[in-house]
Design an enzyme around this catalytic site. Structure first.
Site, PDB file in Angstrom:
ATOM      1  CB  CYS A   2      -0.680  -0.115   1.213  1.00 57.89           C
ATOM      2  SG  CYS A   2      -2.274  -1.844   1.561  1.00 57.89           S
ATOM      3  NE  ARG A  27       4.241   1.236  -2.158  1.00 52.32           N
ATOM      4  CZ  ARG A  27       5.074   0.733  -1.517  1.00 52.32           C
ATOM      5  NH1 ARG A  27       6.283   1.362  -2.282  1.00 52.32           N
ATOM      6  NH2 ARG A  27       5.602  -0.605  -0.522  1.00 52.32           N
ATOM      7  CD1 TRP A  75      -2.742  -4.336  -4.755  1.00 56.40           C
ATOM      8  CD2 TRP A  75      -1.944  -5.771  -3.230  1.00 56.40           C
ATOM      9  NE1 TRP A  75      -2.714  -5.721  -4.848  1.00 56.40           N
ATOM     10  CE2 TRP A  75      -2.365  -6.649  -4.440  1.00 56.40           C
ATOM     11  CE3 TRP A  75      -1.578  -6.574  -2.194  1.00 56.40           C
ATOM     12  CZ2 TRP A  75      -1.469  -7.579  -4.365  1.00 56.40           C
ATOM     13  CZ3 TRP A  75      -1.832  -8.021  -1.877  1.00 56.40           C
ATOM     14  CH2 TRP A  75      -1.271  -8.693  -3.365  1.00 56.40           C
ATOM     15  CG  ASN A 101       3.087  -1.378   3.435  1.00 61.72           C
ATOM     16  OD1 ASN A 101       1.751  -2.394   2.784  1.00 61.72           O
ATOM     17  ND2 ASN A 101       3.925  -1.011   2.670  1.00 61.72           N
ATOM     18  N   GLY A 102       1.290  -3.826   5.500  1.00 62.82           N
ATOM     19  CA  GLY A 102       1.668  -5.255   5.477  1.00 62.82           C
ATOM     20  C   GLY A 102       0.388  -5.570   6.491  1.00 62.82           C
ATOM     21  CD  GLU A 487      10.415  -9.151 -18.325  1.00 60.65           C
ATOM     22  OE1 GLU A 487       9.355  -9.766 -17.760  1.00 60.65           O
ATOM     23  OE2 GLU A 487       9.569  -7.559 -18.242  1.00 60.65           O
ATOM     24  CE  LYS A 491       6.254  -6.374 -18.401  1.00 63.36           C
ATOM     25  NZ  LYS A 491       6.918  -6.883 -17.446  1.00 63.36           N
ATOM     26  CD  GLU A 494       3.386  -7.408 -16.183  1.00 62.91           C
ATOM     27  OE1 GLU A 494       2.908  -7.536 -14.338  1.00 62.91           O
ATOM     28  OE2 GLU A 494       3.978  -6.960 -16.007  1.00 62.91           O
ATOM     29  CG  HIS A 510       9.817 -32.354 -25.613  1.00 66.38           C
ATOM     30  ND1 HIS A 510      10.267 -33.435 -25.607  1.00 66.38           N
ATOM     31  CD2 HIS A 510      10.905 -31.462 -26.222  1.00 66.38           C
ATOM     32  CE1 HIS A 510      11.015 -33.185 -26.519  1.00 66.38           C
ATOM     33  NE2 HIS A 510      11.861 -31.797 -26.504  1.00 66.38           N
ATOM     34  CE  LYS A 609       7.164  -0.175 -10.699  1.00 69.65           C
ATOM     35  NZ  LYS A 609       7.380  -1.480 -11.954  1.00 69.65           N
TER      36      LYS A 609
HETATM   37  C1  F6R Z   1       5.720  -6.870 -13.605  1.00 72.23           C
HETATM   38  C2  F6R Z   1       6.635  -6.729 -12.612  1.00 72.23           C
HETATM   39  C3  F6R Z   1       6.978  -7.921 -11.722  1.00 72.23           C
HETATM   40  C4  F6R Z   1       8.412  -7.190 -10.967  1.00 72.23           C
HETATM   41  C5  F6R Z   1       8.515  -8.013  -9.350  1.00 72.23           C
HETATM   42  C6  F6R Z   1       9.292  -7.890  -9.008  1.00 72.23           C
HETATM   43  O1  F6R Z   1       6.361  -6.240 -15.031  1.00 72.23           O
HETATM   44  O2  F6R Z   1       6.646  -5.923 -12.663  1.00 72.23           O
HETATM   45  O3  F6R Z   1       6.989  -8.897 -11.770  1.00 72.23           O
HETATM   46  O4  F6R Z   1       9.375  -7.273 -11.696  1.00 72.23           O
HETATM   47  O5  F6R Z   1       7.383  -7.799  -8.237  1.00 72.23           O
HETATM   48  O6  F6R Z   1      10.290  -6.255  -8.334  1.00 72.23           O
HETATM   49  P1  F6R Z   1      11.512  -6.032  -8.219  1.00 72.23           P
HETATM   50  O7  F6R Z   1      11.867  -5.463  -9.035  1.00 72.23           O
HETATM   51  O8  F6R Z   1      10.796  -4.692  -7.165  1.00 72.23           O
HETATM   52  O9  F6R Z   1      11.416  -6.465  -6.695  1.00 72.23           O
END
Ligand code: F6R
Length: 614
Positions: A2, A27, A75, A101-102, A487, A491, A494, A510, A609
């Site tokens: 959060c 966040r 969140w 937060n937590g 990756e 992208k 998500e 396979h 995030k």
């Molecule tokens: C995907 C994304 C997440 C972060 C993951 C790790 O687009 O942003 O998969 O890469 O949550 O986050 P960090 O790098 O902040 O530890």
């Protein structure tokens, strides 16, 4: 996960807090709230479900006045997104208010205990036990500082909290336990700010104090005091951060993700800049000190990371193993500690994390420390925990990444791993100065190559429009481009909610090849490298089964142009650096598909995030 903001000073708190929350909305964005103390010491709270705009609307209808306040963007973990579960939470008697937060891991017994004492709860959250506990201590005559200290002593789990009470209307009390995200004090002139992340306060000050786990702070307009949770004074260390408020704003771009994709040229230039001495064939990593002997003694590197950062680690393994001849194992932050890893003093553990606050990655770092590893991190957020607890770190130099889907952190963390590989190679004697010079030159060409890909933004948008109707995608690559396929698929899923899988191309036969039909586009990375021929044959196999193939290929490749349905071209890059170039069109493809579908790419559903819960 959060976002938290606090303000105490001479100005009206509400606009400052709302603006801070807007900058932290990445966040968490299922509900938001604000509380302000008025001139008579009364606390006023506004909370609403949905995005921050809902709260702004509510505050416009029911304004708040006062110069001390706290705010929160949520969140959800415990309790559905609803106004009653949004923060700030208020004690039963309205004396104290809190943002958190937590996760309070032991909230059930605590809640039962408090309810048995007659305390009535207003939400289904774990958080509310904290505010009720604090109020109970206030009622027994404690100051806010003491009440918070005592209440925190009951909790298990990791927490960042900020509280205020009408009894002491000139101050906020903030605390941090464990890795539940940061609590940062922003030091202004006669005013103080508190935030979970820097972008919330950058427009007001760049003087920051980062609370360590186990610390708390009493914050007034013109002073602050940091102590341990036990009450021991801690000399606070102020840091002036280099991030600026402009780089944390959208500027001319409609969306942060688009801005951040386009910023990769600049971010890579900053990441590489000043770290190479081409004449001497040397790499400088002053924040990661290492003697030649220690580098030679290393027998293994564990890379730990999550999500996009994990995929970056998978590609980085090729760089470090190939250049520095050091075996690399890549582990998910959330899994590492369950593997009973074989670690000793000759092992280095490298955490890759944009936010520097991902709790699974931080816990892995702790596990590495406990087992005696040398701890390194590649991290973007200045002052974050992963930067502070490491023995050495490399900054990504990407600037603030606000879009929830990570983009520039992927490419800059790859450039950092390449720098680390060269740095280790020099110290371990696996490459000569001449070879390092040549490899360093390759690195310098990267910003130009990435800008060539970005110039195709509109072409990729047109392709995205054609593809946006499909509901399933396969992304395939081999070797160092397999993590790029992973990756690319991440992208897409998500931000567009389209199902996408990344697969090592050779594994298709396979099993997954059974999925291919005309409704399953295959995005194949077929750039010119040692697996090129094999990738061509993978494309043939997909075509033979009616699949629609989108090939990512090098400019001028006629062979692939004849085989694939669509070709996106990328410039030729040195094989170990190709992921940095090849991922960019995949970021753009996902971005344009999602925006074409009308989705909120900066704040996709269910995500946040910084993932500060396990
Ligand atoms: C995907 C994304 C997440 C972060 C993951 C790790 O687009 O942003 O998969 O890469 O949550 O986050 P960090 O790098 O902040 O530890």
């Amino acid at each position: 996960m959060c976002g938290i903001v606090g303000y105490v000073g001479p100005q009206e708190a509400t606009p400052i807090i709302l603006n801070g929350l807007m900058r932290l909305e990445y966040r968490g964005y299922d509900s938001a709230g604000i509380a302000v103390i008025d001139a008579q010491g009364a606390i006023h709270v506004r909370r609403s479900v949905g995005k921050l705009a809902e709260l702004e609307h509510l505050v416009a209808q029911q304004p708040l006045a006062g110069t001390v306040g706290i705010g929160h963007t949520r969140w959800a973990t415990h309790g559905v997104p609803a106004a009653r579960n949004a923060h700030p939470h208020v004690g039963m008697n309205g004396r104290v208010v809190l943002v958190h937060n937590g996760i309070v891991e032991n909230y059930l017994p605590l809640r039962a205990e408090l309810e048995a004492e007659g305390i009535q709860f207003a939400s289904e959250t774990d958080t509310e036990v904290i505010v009720q506990l604090v109020e109970r201590y206030l009622e027994s005559g404690c100051s806010l500082e003491t009440a918070v200290r005592r209440a925190l002593g009951h909790l298990t789990g990791a927490h960042g909290v900020v509280l205020m009470t009408g009894d002491e209307p000139d101050r906020l009390v903030a605390a941090r336990i464990g890795h539940a995200g940061g609590v940062t004090l922003g030091v202004g002139e006669g005013e103080m700010f508190i935030a979970s992340d820097l972008p919330a306060v950058l427009r007001h000050t760049r003087r920051m104090v980062f609370l360590e786990p186990g610390q708390m702070a009493v914050v007034e307009a013109d002073r602050y005091r940091v102590t341990t949770l036990a009450g021991e004074p801690v000399p606070a260390e102020e840091q002036v951060v280099s991030w600026d408020p402009v780089s944390a704003a959208k500027g001319a771009y409609e969306r942060f993700m688009k801005k951040e994709i386009h910023e990769q040229v600049e971010a890579l230039t900053a990441t590489i800049g000043g770290r190479l001495d081409l004449e001497a064939g040397r790499v400088f990593l002053p924040t990661l000190p290492l003697t030649d002997d220690a580098a030679r003694d290393l027998t293994r590197l564990f890379t730990v990371a999550c999500g996009t950062s994990y995929y970056s680690g998978l590609a980085g393994k090729y760089m470090i193993e190939s250049l520095a001849r050091l075996p690399v194992e890549v582990a998910y932050g959330s899994e590492f500690r369950y593997t009973d890893p074989i670690i000793d003093r000759s092992t280095a553990l490298l955490a890759i994390t944009q936010s520097g606050e991902t709790v699974d990655t931080l816990v892995s770092m702790e596990e590495g420390r406990r087992r005696g590893a040398r701890l390194w991190s590649i991290v973007n957020a200045i002052g974050s925990q992963a930067m502070r607890i490491a023995d050495g770190y490399i900054g990504m130099q990407a600037g603030p990444e606000i879009g929830v889907a990570s983009t520039k952190a992927f490419t800059t963390s790859l450039a950092d791993q390449y720098l680390l590989a060269l740095y280790l190679a020099a110290k371990r004697g696996t490459l000569s100065a001449t070879e390092i010079r040549a490899r360093a030159n390759d690195l310098l060409a990267l910003p130009r190559l990435v800008s060539q890909v970005l110039a195709q933004d509109e072409t990729i948008r047109q392709l995205a429009i054609r593809l946006a109707r499909y509901r399933n995608f396969l992304y395939i690559g081999r070797g160092i481009n397999f993590p790029v396929a992973l990756e690319g698929a991440l992208k897409l899923k998500e931000i567009s909610y389209i199902h996408a899988e990344g697969y090592p191309a050779g594994e298709m036969k396979h099993g997954p090849i059974a999925l291919i039909d005309e409704q399953m586009p295959v995005v194949a990375i077929v750039t010119q490298d040692r697996v090129y021929e094999k990738m061509l044959s993978q494309v043939e196999q997909a075509k033979a089964r009616g699949g629609l193939v989108v090939a990512l290929a090098n400019e001028g490749d006629q062979t692939i142009a004849e085989k694939a349905d669509y070709v996106v071209t990328v410039p030729v890059a040195p094989p170990l650096l190709a992921p940095i170039v090849n991922v960019v069109p995949l970021q753009l493809l996902a971005y344009h598909m999602a925006t074409w579908l009308g989705l909120d790419v900066d704040q996709p559903r269910n995500l946040a995030k910084s993932v500060t819960v396990e």
